[in-house]
Every structure is written in C-alpha cells, then in structure tokens.
Design a protein around this motif. Structure first.
Motif, short mmCIF file in Angstrom:
data_model
loop_
_atom_site.label_atom_id
_atom_site.label_comp_id
_atom_site.label_asym_id
_atom_site.label_seq_id
_atom_site.Cartn_x
_atom_site.Cartn_y
_atom_site.Cartn_z
N VAL A 74 -75.39 -34.66 -78.44
CA VAL A 74 -76.59 -34.81 -79.20
C VAL A 74 -76.11 -34.27 -80.91
O VAL A 74 -75.81 -33.08 -80.84
CB VAL A 74 -77.50 -33.92 -78.72
CG1 VAL A 74 -78.80 -33.93 -79.57
CG2 VAL A 74 -78.09 -34.36 -77.21
N SER A 78 -83.85 -34.46 -81.53
CA SER A 78 -85.32 -35.31 -81.34
C SER A 78 -86.39 -34.74 -82.03
O SER A 78 -86.60 -33.62 -82.12
CB SER A 78 -85.17 -35.70 -79.74
OG SER A 78 -86.09 -34.65 -79.14
N SER A 97 -86.26 -34.01 -75.20
CA SER A 97 -84.98 -34.01 -74.84
C SER A 97 -84.67 -32.71 -73.75
O SER A 97 -83.73 -32.69 -72.82
CB SER A 97 -83.85 -33.58 -76.02
OG SER A 97 -84.20 -32.46 -76.80
N LEU A 315 -78.75 -39.24 -79.74
CA LEU A 315 -79.72 -38.26 -78.89
C LEU A 315 -78.82 -38.29 -77.51
O LEU A 315 -77.98 -39.29 -77.43
CB LEU A 315 -81.12 -39.04 -78.79
CG LEU A 315 -81.83 -38.67 -80.11
CD1 LEU A 315 -83.20 -39.20 -79.83
CD2 LEU A 315 -81.88 -37.23 -80.50
#
Length: 376
Positions: A74, A78, A97, A315
């Motif tokens: 990541v 998010s 997430s 992501l």
C-alpha cells in the motif's frame, strides 16, 4: 491352503506397512514445511494487513515473499467513509482497508451539512445562516468563505483551500435554457454570479455530480448530459455527447440516486447502478466524444458517494479494480464493493437500493498517510 493364508497375511502386512510409511512421510513432510510454503492467496492476505514498514521487511525474506509483498504493498491510503450523526458531535470514520472505525468529536461542525470533499478538506454549509466554510477534520483547521445561499447544495471546489488556485463553483437551474453559475475564491469578499445560456437541454438538481478535471468543472445532469465550466475564461457549454446507454431497468424508481462521477488521471468516469444488476462504468473518450463502457479499471479503485467520489491506485491487491460504495454492512465489518475481476458484489447478494439512503449521511474523504497516529 495354509500357504495361501500365509501369503494373504504377508500381503496385508505389506499394505499396512506401506500405508504407515506413506503416513510417516507425510507427517515428516508437514513438519518440514515452513512459512515459505504458505499458499500464495493466504500469504497475500496476511501481508496485506501489515503496515508499509512491515511490508518492506517481509519483502526481503525470500523471492516468493518479495513478490507477494510487492503485489499488495500500500503506497496510498484509501479514503475514509465519514459518517455525519443525526445528533451530537461524534463523527465516525470507516477505513475499508483495515475494516476499522475511528471516532472524533467535532463540535465545529454543529448545524452544518456536507457539500463536497477533496484533498482531505470538507466543504460545509449552514442553512440557517448561509455560512459556507472549509474544514479539515485531521488538522481541525477552518477557512470561512463569504455567505451564500446554496439552494440545492450543488457545489464543488478545485483543490485544497490553502492553495492560491482554489476556486469554488456552483451551478443552479434557472430555466430549461438558462443556468446561474457562481464562483468564489478563499479570501474574496463575495461570490460572482452570471447567468448563461444552454445550447442543449440541461437539467440541474440536488443530485447532479460535479468534478474538477484538467482545469475544468464537469457537471453531470439527471439525464446524462455533461456541462463544462472553464473558470479561467468563465465560459459554460454543454457537450454534444449523447448520455451513456444503460438497460431500461437502470431507470426504475430512484435510478438517479445510484449514479456517481469521478475523475482519474484526466479521465471522466461515470458509474451507473441498479439494485438488481451489476453496475456499469463508463469513461468519456474525449477524442471521439463518446462514452465507452469499461470492463476493467486497470488496478484503479473507485470510492463512490453521492456528493463526491474519488479514485486511488496502489491499494491492497484485494481492493484493486473495484468500486467501493458508501455503505457498510455487518456492523462495520465489510464495505459493499463491486469487483470487476470477479464481476460480482462483495459480500455476495449485496446489491443496494440507493433510494433508501440519506445522501447527506456519509461521504468519502481523503485521509493523510499517518492518520492512524492522530488522537482518535
């Protein structure tokens, strides 16, 4: 006869010994298995739950773990789904997430309604006083702008209000052929309003979608026409692009509530949903001026909510190529999403009737990378 019995007994013992040997070998093999033997799907699921610094540490263990860590690493945080309470000042933020809920007391927002979000800032409106203001819930900074009556709350802004290039934009329907466009920059003393003519039919209402892209404000009408405002030249036009084509059942009761618009890397994306069908995503081909249906998002993740929607890359792997909607089920354990890879909703059978939901109940907001270290 006795010899035959001895042979059968010997054969049975051989089979039994063989089974024992195989069973022993299996046990020894299992005992010798290490973490590096985990199935790829399970390994990626475990690694996807790690923070960035731990992901980097895992990636140096071996080539296989490196591949798994990179695939779910990541880089971007998010957006968070922010909930506006009916009473009180306690606001909840859902992180899809991590599937966690955070809470903040924000008395600064008392009596206000959400209008838009961008770059981690909220744009809010107090109907009683016509007060319009920006607020960053992560820094608690507030920036006021001149009072203005936002009759239908169709308003957006180009970038963070701390930037000199920030401009607010709102459009109001006056007649079938005329719209009123108002703009304002933080620091100015009043709004500037002009009435402009429409060359094509354009319908404006509370459900319109606004995005800022490539220096222009795009406004999607109820009927699917796209209006464009250039803040530099102060010009308005309606593109001669026929609305996206959807099956008839997409235009059933409350169809206009399940429509979303976002931008990604200069592209305009529109999401149409139907409670009984999978969503359809369109991208505006700005060369041929037609809407094209998208079968893949190429790893991009969209976060759709009524008043503003966002796009993200890098992501966790399980979140990519999906649309996340502003609806959380199972007591905060799962956000409704649609995967273009699987061609289905997650969780299963979670098609949602957007007509049942209050459009001002929640909204996606972009969060800073280190938001979890805040004093929640």
């Amino acid at each position: 006869m006795a010899g035959r019995k001895r042979k059968l007994k010997s054969l049975a013992e051989t089979i039994t010994n063989s089974k024992r040997r195989v069973s022993k070998e299996k046990r020894e093999k299992l005992e010798l298995q290490t973490w590096s033997d985990l199935p790829t799907e399970l390994l990626e699921l475990i690694v996807s739950r790690l923070a960035l610094k731990d992901n980097i540490r895992v990636s140096v263990v071996c080539k296989r773990w490196h591949s798994a860590a990179i695939s779910v690493r990541v880089v971007n945080q998010s957006p968070l789904l922010m909930y506006f309470p009916k009473f009180g000042d306690l606001y909840e933020f859902y992180d899809p997430s991590q599937r966690k809920i955070y809470s903040l007391e924000l008395p600064e927002l008392t009596g206000s309604r959400i209008c838009y979000t961008k770059d981690g800032w909220l744009l809010l409106y107090r109907p009683r006083s016509h007060r319009v203001f920006f607020f960053n819930p992560f820094t608690r900074k507030m920036i006021k702008v001149p009072r203005f009556e936002l009759t239908y709350q169709i308003v957006a802004f180009s970038c963070a209000p701390t930037s000199a290039s920030c401009i607010l934009f709102t459009v109001k329907h006056i007649s079938p052929t005329i719209v009123a466009i108002s703009t304002c920059r933080p620091g100015e003393r009043e709004w500037t309003t002009v009435n402009v003519q429409n060359r094509l039919p354009f319908v404006s209402s509370i459900w319109n979608k606004l995005v800022f892209c490539n220096g222009l404000f795009y406004c999607l009408s109820l009927t699917g026409w796209l209006g464009v405002f250039n803040p530099q030249e102060r010009t308005w036009s309606v593109l001669a692009v026929p609305p996206p084509k959807c099956p008839e059942n997409f235009f059933a009761k409350n169809w206009w509530k399940g429509k979303f618009m976002a931008e990604h890397n200069g592209d305009i994306l529109v999401i149409y949903t139907c409670s009984s069908e999978n969503p359809i995503i369109f991208k505006l081909d700005q060369t041929r001026m037609v809407w094209e249906e998208m079968k893949t998002l190429d790893g991009v993740t969209l976060f759709a909510s009524f008043l503003s929607s966002h796009s993200r890359t890098d992501l966790p792997g399980i979140m990519r190529n999906s649309v996340y909607f502003s609806k959380v089920r199972f007591y905060g354990r799962c956000c409704i999403s649609y995967s273009l890879d699987d061609c289905r909703y997650h969780p299963r059978k979670q098609c949602h009737d957007w007509g049942e939901q209050d459009p001002f109940k929640n909204i996606w907001i972009e969060a800073p990378q280190d938001f979890s270290t805040l004093n929640w």
